[in-house]
Design a protein around this motif. Structure first.
Motif, short mmCIF file in Angstrom:
data_model
loop_
_atom_site.label_atom_id
_atom_site.label_comp_id
_atom_site.label_asym_id
_atom_site.label_seq_id
_atom_site.Cartn_x
_atom_site.Cartn_y
_atom_site.Cartn_z
N THR A 180 0.84 -1.20 0.00
CA THR A 180 0.00 0.00 0.00
C THR A 180 0.87 1.25 0.00
OG1 THR A 180 -1.76 -1.14 1.20
CG2 THR A 180 -1.75 1.27 1.28
N LEU A 181 0.48 2.22 -0.84
CA LEU A 181 1.20 3.49 -0.93
C LEU A 181 0.21 4.64 -0.77
CD1 LEU A 181 3.73 5.15 -1.47
CD2 LEU A 181 3.39 4.80 -3.92
N GLN A 182 0.49 5.49 0.23
CA GLN A 182 -0.34 6.66 0.53
C GLN A 182 0.52 7.92 0.50
OE1 GLN A 182 -2.90 3.96 3.74
NE2 GLN A 182 -2.05 5.92 4.39
N LEU A 183 -0.10 9.07 0.18
CA LEU A 183 0.62 10.32 0.11
C LEU A 183 -0.09 11.38 0.96
CD1 LEU A 183 1.49 10.48 -3.70
CD2 LEU A 183 2.95 9.68 -1.83
N ASP A 184 0.70 12.36 1.42
CA ASP A 184 0.17 13.42 2.27
C ASP A 184 0.81 14.74 1.86
OD1 ASP A 184 -0.68 15.10 4.26
OD2 ASP A 184 0.25 14.02 5.92
#
Length: 393
Positions: A196-200
């Motif tokens: 899983t890859l998330q960005l902020d």
């Protein structure tokens, strides 16, 4: 189970290397550790997340000495205004300060009863709490060279998989040129495979810029995007063009339910007024179809409280945020908590299940006195001593 004394100590938790985000960069985190002692000799721990609140805790303690630990509702009414706004006071600050004390009330009660906190919250629905592995450009630190290029960041993520079996990654964007960040995210995706890859972006972009940035970043298979823009309305507009889920630190549950965006609210216990307030808020999120997760940046005290709430609340699903891997110190025995295989087990000792290390608390407090607080702009007042205390006379 009556409160006899309350002590508050501001501390700085240093990071191994300063990390960059859209607000700038930071090499340490300022928190206020609360120690609450009962007439029976039990000590409970709490934490204020938003900097040095020691003087505020001492003032609020004057109202709480003699309260029973179980009287959380009456204690809240004695300390926090019932309205959301008043021109004569700061309701938000009162809510956050009381939350740190209330956390210590719950901890002391659970310790008095000899049970883990999650037992008082209804029991555990899970014992292992999923957490993200964080990445960002980081400036050189005393013991860590940091990461200064897309390849550096990708290698860091690969190392987290090799060394800690990391399962989900979340990273900061909105800090350097967009083309460079697109390369960084693409290299991270190649390094972590199907994880899983998330960005902020911490609300760094205007709506047109966010639309352009997301169009360039989404080919890297982004599962969640936190605050590409600052407002709910802007994220709802982006929802028309992108299939990923959105999250925010701004708490407005009715608006989230009305707009259908963001998909999750990510916040801390202090912002919600304490453990009881968090229980109520998460229940409302579940009823209104909005997700909930915790963000990171607290000492091991509040981090343990997050773990207990996550264990007890079925609706806290998915991986919450954590910066724990970057901590160079902590106030609890054993030092910073260490996630493995993308999870931390909920502590099973009485109360929060963590214990203050007096030497570490003093060290972190002295660091605060020497460095001043984060965010910068204020430092300890002249003559500030170790811990501000209010006790029954």
């Amino acid at each position: 189970m009556k409160i006899r004394e309350i002590r508050a100590t501001p501390v700085n938790i240093p990071l191994r290397a300063p990390y960059r985000f859209s607000y700038g960069s930071t090499g340490s985190l300022t928190k206020t550790v609360v120690e609450l002692m009962t007439e029976d000799g039990v000590t409970g721990l709490g934490e204020c997340a938003d900097g040095d609140r020691a003087a505020d805790v001492a003032r609020m303690a004057e109202r709480l000495i003699g309260y029973d630990l179980r009287d959380v509702g009456p204690a809240a009414r004695a300390c926090v205004h019932g309205m959301s706004y008043t021109p004569w006071d700061n309701v938000t600050a009162h809510r956050r300060v009381f939350a740190g004390i209330e956390m210590a009330m719950w901890d002391a009660r659970a310790r008095s009863e000899g049970v883990p906190l999650y037992r008082l919250l209804g029991g555990a629905v899970r014992q292992e709490i999923p957490l993200t592995e964080y990445f960002s450009y980081r400036l050189p630190g005393r013991e860590d060279a940091g990461e200064a290029s897309p390849t550096d960041v990708a290698r860091y993520c690969a190392r987290m998989i090799e060394d800690h079996d990391a399962r989900a990654f979340e990273g900061k964007v909105g800090t350097v040129d967009l083309a460079e960040e697109v390369r960084m995210v693409a290299e991270v995706r190649a390094a972590i495979g199907a994880r899983t890859l998330q960005l902020d972006a911490n609300g760094a972009w205007t709506l047109p810029t966010a639309r352009q940035a997301m169009k360039a970043l989404m080919p890297s298979d982004i599962a969640w995007f936190e605050e590409p823009c600052e407002t709910y309305e802007e994220m709802a507009a982006l929802r028309q063009h992108f299939a990923c889920s959105f999250s925010t630190h701004i708490v407005d549950l009715p608006k989230a339910a009305r707009l259908g965006c963001p998909d999750a609210i990510v916040t801390n216990i202090n912002e919600l007024g304490g453990i009881r307030g968090t229980l109520e808020f998460v229940a409302a999120c579940a009823a209104m179809g909005v997700g909930f997760r915790f963000h990171s940046g607290e000492t091991g005290v509040a981090s343990a409280a997050y773990l207990h709430l996550s264990a007890a609340l079925d609706h806290v699903r998915g991986a919450s945020q954590t910066l724990l891997r970057w901590y160079a110190d902590d106030v609890i025995e054993g030092g910073p908590l260490v996630p493995k295989s993308g999870v931390l087990r909920v502590p099973d000792g009485p109360g929060l299940g963590v214990t203050l290390d007096p030497a570490a608390l003093r060290r972190c407090h002295e660091r605060y006195l020497a460095e001043g607080r984060f965010p910068a702009g204020a430092s300890a007042p002249p003559g500030s001593a170790y811990g501000s205390t209010f006790r029954k006379q």
